[in-house]
Design a protein around this motif. Structure first.
Motif, PDB file in Angstrom:
ATOM      1  N   SER A 133       0.829  -1.214   0.000  1.00  0.00           N
ATOM      2  CA  SER A 133       0.000   0.000   0.000  1.00  0.00           C
ATOM      3  C   SER A 133       0.861   1.261   0.000  1.00  0.00           C
ATOM      4  CB  SER A 133      -0.944   0.014   1.207  1.00  0.00           C
ATOM      5  OG  SER A 133      -1.817  -1.085   1.184  1.00  0.00           O
ATOM      6  N   GLU A 135       2.318   4.977  -0.796  1.00  0.00           N
ATOM      7  CA  GLU A 135       1.635   6.243  -1.063  1.00  0.00           C
ATOM      8  C   GLU A 135       1.700   6.607  -2.541  1.00  0.00           C
ATOM      9  OE1 GLU A 135       1.755  10.920   0.430  1.00  0.00           O
ATOM     10  OE2 GLU A 135       2.599   9.328   1.679  1.00  0.00           O
ATOM     11  N   ARG A 227      -0.110   9.156  -7.548  1.00  0.00           N
ATOM     12  CA  ARG A 227      -0.628   8.889  -6.206  1.00  0.00           C
ATOM     13  C   ARG A 227      -1.469   7.616  -6.253  1.00  0.00           C
ATOM     14  NH1 ARG A 227       0.205  13.362  -2.868  1.00  0.00           N
ATOM     15  NH2 ARG A 227       0.503  15.334  -4.004  1.00  0.00           N
ATOM     16  N   SER A 228      -1.209   6.723  -5.325  1.00  0.00           N
ATOM     17  CA  SER A 228      -1.916   5.440  -5.328  1.00  0.00           C
ATOM     18  C   SER A 228      -3.415   5.630  -5.145  1.00  0.00           C
ATOM     19  CB  SER A 228      -1.354   4.534  -4.230  1.00  0.00           C
ATOM     20  OG  SER A 228       0.003   4.238  -4.462  1.00  0.00           O
ATOM     21  N   ARG A 229      -3.807   6.591  -4.319  1.00  0.00           N
ATOM     22  CA  ARG A 229      -5.245   6.775  -4.083  1.00  0.00           C
ATOM     23  C   ARG A 229      -5.960   7.234  -5.349  1.00  0.00           C
ATOM     24  NH1 ARG A 229      -3.171  11.516  -1.396  1.00  0.00           N
ATOM     25  NH2 ARG A 229      -3.993  13.440  -2.344  1.00  0.00           N
ATOM     26  N   ASP A 232      -6.520   4.176  -7.442  1.00  0.00           N
ATOM     27  CA  ASP A 232      -7.680   3.457  -6.912  1.00  0.00           C
ATOM     28  C   ASP A 232      -8.982   4.043  -7.445  1.00  0.00           C
ATOM     29  OD1 ASP A 232      -6.482   1.479  -5.370  1.00  0.00           O
ATOM     30  OD2 ASP A 232      -6.269   2.790  -3.624  1.00  0.00           O
ATOM     31  N   GLU A 233      -8.998   5.356  -7.643  1.00  0.00           N
ATOM     32  CA  GLU A 233     -10.222   6.044  -8.062  1.00  0.00           C
ATOM     33  C   GLU A 233     -10.481   5.919  -9.556  1.00  0.00           C
ATOM     34  OE1 GLU A 233     -11.970  10.640  -8.327  1.00  0.00           O
ATOM     35  OE2 GLU A 233     -10.246  10.188  -7.038  1.00  0.00           O
TER      36      GLU A 233
END
Length: 353
Positions: A133, A135, A227-229, A232-233
């Motif tokens: 996971s 960042e 950015r990993s988030r 994800d989106e």
């Protein structure tokens, strides 16, 4: 050189794709080991290589195979490097069940066939995100050499631009007639009317003219921090592209989600441009087909109409003349026509992430 940011600094999962290019890969890994930012790990996806790449990368990590480069001296003190190899079939399940992936380690995912650049990057990214996971995820071509401060500069730029999703470096040619200060990429601009993704600063000697950090239309997939988030989106790279335009598609999806791209000139690397895919009918096919897919997905109606008029009224015929008359290459002309035909076919549905 920027000081060591420490163990609590943001983690970066670095994804490389290798296809019969272990010499490039170990040179790239050796350059990463020179970075003072230590919170990173590398996932190297091998796309069915036939040159013993995995064994040679493992030997390098063990300290039994020195990396060679005109950019630095090999450093045996950084070996051994923690190394793991997993099959492509069970890589994700092993990541989810707690396979230990320490900092500055290398995981090789072995595929039996060539999945293409986009899907191989996705495979490595899924593994990285499941295992640690991080960042950030860094898509990094294996035929690059990074400046020691590249990772630290990226992390600092991300802190300055918390709403930005993607970051790219100043990229130089690895060797441009014996010079290492000739720019290949200093941010990108986009022209949907021509289906062009333009390299700012290309072929210019670096005299500091592109030293301003700024938002750009896109940054190149040879070194792309995300950015990993955000991944994800919006999802990962679209594997239907196979190769070319996949990073442009990803970044435009990010821009539509409100997260753009920033060019970071203090982050630097050197790229053996097209070392893994010389000019060929196959490359011409994918460039042509994917250009059409990309424009059809993102252009407005007005832009699309103007693109069709330009491409089918002029550009296609000009290129056919070049390949048939100048290069006497019927295979290239055929690839161009097949790419145009397939680019007008039904757009593939985006895969679930």
């Amino acid at each position: 050189m920027i000081g060591d940011p420490g163990q609590d600094s943001p983690s970066i999962g670095i994804v490389l794709v290798n296809w019969n290019g272990w010499r490039d890969t170990v040179e790239c890994l050796e350059s990463l080991l020179r970075c003072p930012h230590r919170s990173w790990f590398a996932v190297c996806v091998d796309n069915g290589s036939a040159d013993g790449s995995t064994e040679r990368i493992e030997a390098y990590c063990a300290g039994d195979l020195p990396a060679t480069s005109p950019f630095f001296e090999y450093d045996p003190s950084t070996k051994p490097v923690a190394f793991m190899r997993v099959s492509g079939r069970d890589a994700l399940s092993r990541a989810r069940t707690g396979l230990p992936v320490p900092d500055r380690s290398v995981v090789v995912i072995e595929n039996e066939a060539n999945l293409g650049f986009a899907e191989a990057n996705n495979q490595g990214t899924r593994f990285a995100m499941a295992a640690r996971s991080p960042e950030f995820c860094l898509f990094l071509n294996n035929d690059t050499v990074v400046d020691p401060d590249l990772l630290s500069e990226f992390v600092q730029a991300a802190a300055r631009h918390p709403g930005t999703g993607f970051f790219g470096p100043k990229t130089y040619y690895y060797d441009h007639g014996g010079r290492r200060d000739v720019i290949n990429f200093a941010g990108g601009s986009l022209d949907l009317v021509r289906g062009r993704t333009l390299h700012i600063g290309q072929n210019e000697v670096d005299l500091g003219q592109h030293d301003r950090e700024r938002e750009v239309d896109w940054v190149e997939g040879s070194c792309l921090l995300a950015r990993s988030r955000l991944l994800d989106e919006i999802g990962l790279l679209d594997p239907f592209y196979f190769a070319y335009f996949e990073e442009n598609d990803l970044i435009l999806r990010g821009r539509r989600a409100g997260a753009g791209a920033v060019y970071v000139p203090r982050a630097r690397l050197w790229h053996k441009v097209s070392a893994s895919s010389r000019r060929s009918p196959t490359k011409l096919y994918y460039l042509t087909r994917n250009r059409l897919w990309f424009v059809r997905r993102f252009a407005t109606r007005n832009e699309l109409a103007r693109f069709y008029a330009w491409f089918f009224g002029y550009r296609l015929w000009f290129l056919l003349g070049v390949y048939l008359v100048r290069y006497l290459s019927r295979p290239s002309a055929g690839a161009l026509l097949r790419g145009a035909r397939d680019g007008l076919g039904p757009l593939p549905d985006r895969p679930a992430t």
